[in-house]
Design an enzyme around this catalytic site. Sequence first.
Site, PDB file in Angstrom:
ATOM      1  N   GLY A 244      11.402  -2.721   5.417  1.00  0.00           N
ATOM      2  CA  GLY A 244      10.678  -3.985   5.450  1.00  0.00           C
ATOM      3  C   GLY A 244      10.142  -4.348   4.079  1.00  0.00           C
ATOM      4  CG  HIS A 245       7.061  -2.005   2.246  1.00  0.00           C
ATOM      5  ND1 HIS A 245       6.973  -0.900   3.057  1.00  0.00           N
ATOM      6  CD2 HIS A 245       5.840  -2.600   2.285  1.00  0.00           C
ATOM      7  CE1 HIS A 245       5.747  -0.818   3.558  1.00  0.00           C
ATOM      8  NE2 HIS A 245       5.046  -1.836   3.114  1.00  0.00           N
TER       9      HIS A 245
ATOM     10  CG  MET B 165      -2.008  -1.079   1.107  1.00  0.00           C
ATOM     11  SD  MET B 165      -3.560  -0.672   1.959  1.00  0.00           S
ATOM     12  CE  MET B 165      -2.985  -0.402   3.627  1.00  0.00           C
TER      13      MET B 165
END
Length: 293
Positions: free
Chosen positions: A36-37, A30
């Site tokens: 982390g992504h 999103m």
Amino acid sequence: MQVIADIAPLRDQILQWRREGQRIAFVPTMGHLHDGHLTLVRRARENADVVVVSIFVNPMQFEKSDDLVAYPRTLEEDTAKLQAEAIDVLFTPSAEVMYPQGMDNHVSVEVPTLSTILEGASRPGHFKGVATVVSKLFNIVQPDVALFGEKDFQQLAVINKMVADLALPITIIPVPTVREMDGLAMSSRNTRLTVDERQRAPVLAKTLRWISSQMRGGRNDYSELVLDGNDQLRAAGLEPDEIFIRDALSLQPVTENTSKAVILASVKLGQVRLIDNLVVELTVATVEDNSEE
């Protein structure tokens, strides 16, 4: 890196890759990307020839319109980060592209039981929105593999069951939670914390580690453990929302057959709701009290 906003041109590109025998990895997000992504993106590159990332703030999974409006949108910065990772396609559909006739008239996908317990009980409809948008994205991208972070543990369980039950030819690759140096799980919500709140936030992970150590030491009075954990959170200025101790495979209460449990927790810190979890290997899984507060 191509940036594509519509379904038809993305499908044309996917078809071309398929004809070339390319293996496709997909990372749905999103946006408001953090390390982390990007860890998911790097793992995707290790598992495929082509990497597709989507950025779509899915209105169907927001219970409150205020939360949807407040969700940070940083497309320009996100695009630069993904370009630096050399992904192949960034898919950026609008709500009109994803729900051309509106959400109320759109087919929905709901995973029974897993969607309505734990986090799903406090956020009605949330996981139906997640399952619906992910299933549609899967149909658009048609990946060989898709990567999800273990920080959203229940979401991962929902996706795994959806893929299994619908016989989707996709391998789900879970990626361990990426944490800051002080233990706080990386999240897009962390940027909304004040300086003081950010200093207190790591207590959530610290409390999970304490509960884990108690369980590994043989303690199985889970309802009391939850109460003790809540006391630790309150002492640090965090408002406990929920702590659950469940079987890590089924998300049902721990039984004498449970070999791996998961502690799932959420807290409110100022205007931000933080979630985290920790998996615990159990050597002795006797259960004295399975209730949760």
